[in-house]
Design an enzyme around this catalytic site. Sequence first.
Site, PDB file in Angstrom:
ATOM      1  N   LYS A 138       5.670  -8.027   2.297  1.00  0.00           N
ATOM      2  CA  LYS A 138       5.421  -7.833   3.727  1.00  0.00           C
ATOM      3  C   LYS A 138       4.254  -8.734   4.132  1.00  0.00           C
ATOM      4  O   LYS A 138       3.271  -8.859   3.391  1.00  0.00           O
ATOM      5  CB  LYS A 138       5.092  -6.364   4.017  1.00  0.00           C
ATOM      6  CG  LYS A 138       6.235  -5.439   3.620  1.00  0.00           C
ATOM      7  CD  LYS A 138       6.078  -4.020   4.128  1.00  0.00           C
ATOM      8  CE  LYS A 138       4.870  -3.288   3.579  1.00  0.00           C
ATOM      9  NZ  LYS A 138       4.782  -3.273   2.109  1.00  0.00           N
ATOM     10  N   GLY A 141       0.834  -1.191   0.000  1.00  0.00           N
ATOM     11  CA  GLY A 141       0.000   0.000   0.000  1.00  0.00           C
ATOM     12  C   GLY A 141       0.869   1.241   0.000  1.00  0.00           C
ATOM     13  O   GLY A 141       2.018   1.217   0.424  1.00  0.00           O
ATOM     14  N   HIS A 166      -0.181   0.563   9.431  1.00  0.00           N
ATOM     15  CA  HIS A 166      -1.440   0.958   8.787  1.00  0.00           C
ATOM     16  C   HIS A 166      -2.408   1.508   9.812  1.00  0.00           C
ATOM     17  O   HIS A 166      -3.620   1.453   9.643  1.00  0.00           O
ATOM     18  CB  HIS A 166      -2.100  -0.234   8.099  1.00  0.00           C
ATOM     19  CG  HIS A 166      -1.203  -0.949   7.161  1.00  0.00           C
ATOM     20  ND1 HIS A 166      -0.482  -2.047   7.547  1.00  0.00           N
ATOM     21  CD2 HIS A 166      -0.905  -0.707   5.868  1.00  0.00           C
ATOM     22  CE1 HIS A 166       0.228  -2.465   6.503  1.00  0.00           C
ATOM     23  NE2 HIS A 166      -0.006  -1.683   5.490  1.00  0.00           N
ATOM     24  N   GLY A 223       1.567   5.286   1.303  1.00  0.00           N
ATOM     25  CA  GLY A 223       1.473   5.905   2.626  1.00  0.00           C
ATOM     26  C   GLY A 223       2.649   5.561   3.524  1.00  0.00           C
ATOM     27  O   GLY A 223       2.685   5.966   4.683  1.00  0.00           O
ATOM     28  N   HIS A 224       3.618   4.795   2.968  1.00  0.00           N
ATOM     29  CA  HIS A 224       4.799   4.406   3.747  1.00  0.00           C
ATOM     30  C   HIS A 224       6.070   5.066   3.218  1.00  0.00           C
ATOM     31  O   HIS A 224       7.171   4.636   3.535  1.00  0.00           O
ATOM     32  CB  HIS A 224       4.983   2.890   3.699  1.00  0.00           C
ATOM     33  CG  HIS A 224       3.777   2.109   4.083  1.00  0.00           C
ATOM     34  ND1 HIS A 224       3.171   2.260   5.309  1.00  0.00           N
ATOM     35  CD2 HIS A 224       3.045   1.195   3.405  1.00  0.00           C
ATOM     36  CE1 HIS A 224       2.120   1.450   5.365  1.00  0.00           C
ATOM     37  NE2 HIS A 224       2.017   0.792   4.227  1.00  0.00           N
TER      38      HIS A 224
END
Lengths: 333, 333, 213, 213
Positions: free
Chosen positions: A105, A54, A219, A56-57
């Site tokens: 991951k 995803g 998250h 956002g990291h």
Amino acid sequence: MKKLINDPADVVTESLKGFAAAHGDLVRINYDPAYIVRADAPVKGKVGILSGGGSGHEPMHGGFVGMGMLDVACPGEVFTSPTPDQMLEATKAVDGGAGVLHIVKNYTGDILNFEMAADLAGGDGIQVEAVITNDDVAVQDSLYTAGRRGVGVTVLCEKIVGAAAEEGKDLAAVAEVCRRVNAEGRTMGMALTSCTVPAAGKPTFELGDDEMEIGIGIHGEPGRERLPVASAREVTERLTTPILDDLPFASGDRVLAFVNGMGGTPLIELYVVYHELMALLAARGITVARSLVGSYITSLEMAGCSITLLRLDDELIRLWDAPVHTAGLRWGA
Amino acid sequence: MKKLINDPADVVTESLKGFAAAHGDLVRINYDPAYIVRADAPVKGKVGILSGGGSGHEPMHGGFVGMGMLDVACPGEVFTSPTPDQMLEATKAVDGGAGVLHIVKNYTGDILNFEMAADLAGGDGIQVEAVITNDDVAVQDSLYTAGRRGVGVTVLCEKIVGAAAEEGKDLAAVAEVCRRVNAEGRTMGMALTSCTVPAAGKPTFELGDDEMEIGIGIHGEPGRERLPVASAREVTERLTTPILDDLPFASGDRVLAFVNGMGGTPLIELYVVYHELMALLAARGITVARSLVGSYITSLEMAGCSITLLRLDDELIRLWDAPVHTAGLRWGA
Amino acid sequence: MSEATHITVGEVSAWVRAFAVEMAAQKEALTALDSAIGDGDHGINMDRGMRAVVEKLDTGEPPDVAAFMKAVGMTLISKVGGAAGPLYGTFFLQFGSTAPADDLTPDDWAVCFAAGVAGVRSRGKAELQDKTMVDALQPAADAVSAALGEGASFADALARGAEQAEEGARATIPLVARKGRASYLGERSTGHQDPGATSSALLARCAARTWAA
Amino acid sequence: MSEATHITVGEVSAWVRAFAVEMAAQKEALTALDSAIGDGDHGINMDRGMRAVVEKLDTGEPPDVAAFMKAVGMTLISKVGGAAGPLYGTFFLQFGSTAPADDLTPDDWAVCFAAGVAGVRSRGKAELQDKTMVDALQPAADAVSAALGEGASFADALARGAEQAEEGARATIPLVARKGRASYLGERSTGHQDPGATSSALLARCAARTWAA
Ligand SMILES: Nc1ncnc2c1ncn2[C@@H]1O[C@H](COP(=O)(O)OP(=O)(O)O)[C@@H](O)[C@H]1O
Ligand SMILES: Nc1ncnc2c1ncn2[C@@H]1O[C@H](COP(=O)(O)OP(=O)(O)O)[C@@H](O)[C@H]1O
Ligand SMILES: [Mg+2]
Ligand SMILES: [Mg+2]
Ligand SMILES: [Mg+2]
Ligand SMILES: [Mg+2]
């Protein structure tokens, strides 16, 4: 929600476009399906290294694409794993004939999508190996869970495995290095504040002005325990002890110490935590051979940090020190 | 106040100790008086480059000490300029016989303390030149103010001037390059949130959930105007237009575009802003020859960003591209 | 044996489109369930995926059930991501690749549905009682085949399947999650209905409505 | 001419220590003033600096006024930082380097004080009415010399100096700041008393108290 964005639905794409504009010397970006690939890919005869997850990291994973690290990264929606078709195209884009390693991951969504991608790639005659990172000691690892989450060690895997691939190791050997790094590394994280997924518009969890969450994922998943905010000394101790006891790390071990910011915590604080970590490790007779301090695997604007320890040997040190040239990590080049 | 610190009175020193532990290969740290100096200082025959200011702007300045950038940095208390005795000792520590350049951000406190330090150093027979950065277009520059604040351009000065010194330019020439960079650069910043000075314990200014502050400095000084939060597109436009009009930048100019995070804003947002900036510059016929995106001159955990544009010529490009090896900026080494 | 109704691709399309309408309608409710024990996006994911499916179908529907369901599966796989994307994608893919070339009999339908469920289980490795969509899908598959075996009409069989699916979804409330994000919560995952099981029960309910007598 | 009182280093020390006590007492008040038009640290800076001065003096006081005031000045310069550090430091340094070898007469004291103020002005380039400490220090210096010139006692002269300093500090309220951080606020700096002028008025008041008849 206070963010420097436009329409929440466009944040991933617009951020990718900004990244492409800033780093056109390093990467090319494909938008449909979305992947960020090394400008000189595929590198003939080199094992291709792919990771994704995803968004956002940031800087993970796109910021780690380049010489000595990833060949390609697949960004999903914010906090949502990318899809098999993305991974398939990305895999094709970096197959230099020596096969492609997928660094995954450990989250059910990531696992399932990567599995399908590997099936599809196999169907197209590309040799793919997948290695799963699962270093988060905050989650008890048992038959009764999806297992530990992949967090900070993923960054170290990507650097070290990227170097192994540049050295010309074959797919099996590169995958073996990746498994070793994952096996020798442990992480635990904490949050001082929650984070807000743009599409959701409100914080993923509520945290009081005097509370912190220990054992969070990346998250905004709830953590292991909620406690009153404490000093950097106490926080560092709470994160480090479970890590040390889990591997376990022993006196005489040489480690890479990685203090990671979650996105909203400034460097001045991360170095305070690093200072505390050094004291704890010295007391245990553990030698810090290498270090990394900064925000490398983040959770949007979350304030907090994670600590990762990786037990090193001479080969891992050599691979860590090898040249790397990406937007997020660069040395020797 | 939620921070990863211990006693607020110790944050600067403890953070310095963490920095020293993480970067012992690059720097030595002296604690009383406090300065962060290149491990191999003084470099014989090279002009020494010194900068300094209040702490809380990390990685600036300590993170920029190393080959190709600063020889030494003097950290003050959080948001308080360092003192002349610090600067004097730091100046002595890096004088390789070719004199020392002081890069000073334009704040009364910094100016006065650096002036006294220069007097003292002169008294000790060390040749010192001081160059003042004052690139913040949010402040009207007139006889009736302390003048414009030194902000983002300071980072670019330190990199470019550091390269000029490595090339063997003499003190007058190095100072000249520094003045040119300052003259060709402009900056404007904004905040989505305030920041909290550890010793104060509460936010420096109050900002509503739906407000942003345009034209802030890097110490939580109030800005030029307070407005309802807006899209990244509008924010970028509000910051960029005054910059473009001030120099003014013209069609055909080549620039270095620097999108800086204030400490609490994640990369995913900074790249969205960078994407908007590219569109604005393209529309004006301005070419982006170099770029920098990240949190390099911060205001503790403040959320927000600043935009800096620097007009480039071939020499400045060559100096920007020259190798640098510091904790905060590294390439070619 | 159940009477040999002919199940056309048009009817299957009506079922899938009804499911899309349902996912849009239940988006908030499903997301709320996922917020309690997951990451609060199941409704968003399913709605995003089924919208994409309908868009794809509107550009031209595949001629037979096999091709139709494969198209649905591939679209979900490429648009949803997360856990639900590959799992629902696999369900439709398996349904499609099990379907005969021409129209389906109710028994064919039951076999295809069971194949889809088997696909979900082998993909996700979930057992019954793991608090996942399997807890709704498996009872539905079993009930439909059993009913048809007992000679029930297709409509009645699907009605029983929907009831069992809903029953199975409700039964996830007291369970401790052993798969997916919810499993990170351990004991704290009890007391909440599983979002995936809930969306799966809606899939079964849409089938019952589509072929209601 | 004023009568030839002897001003000893012990009395000067009492003055400086009284100022330290005052800075500790007024720390919050001065910081509040600085929050309104600056960065909210003037009280913190002055208290940190004067504490350091007292610590230094407690390890042994210099024998004469010249050495004493230079020590005070150097300590402030090395401990305070910001604008106030070098400015107050310069004041004490100049006072000290103007002082004669032995005890001071009131006229000597007035000359030293004026020299200190001149030092602040040349260091900070502030004019009267710029809304800085100069607006308190200069009137104090002028009033003391004038009073002594008119034959007033040292005590009376210092009392007048303190009054003028306080008057000058109050008079900064309507001014627009032209120097220091407050100048960034432009018009918004009016309506607030300048923190530095306020601490300077306290310095003058401490002198008046120290040498009160
Ligand atoms: N291993 C698995 N097998 C079957 N279903 C699963 C599995 N893991 C998760 N699920 C289902 O997926 C649902 C969550 O889907 P969704 O929220 O869309 O994906 P994510 O968990 O990646 O955010 C859960 O409610 C559960 O029913
Ligand atoms: N150029 C100047 N000349 C004289 N006094 C000044 C000047 N600039 C600032 N000051 C004084 O310094 C005071 C602020 O001191 P302080 O808050 O301790 O330093 P800083 O502004 O660096 O935080 C102001 O109130 C003003 O009286
Ligand atoms: Mg999800
Ligand atoms: Mg200050
Ligand atoms: Mg979910
Ligand atoms: Mg101040």
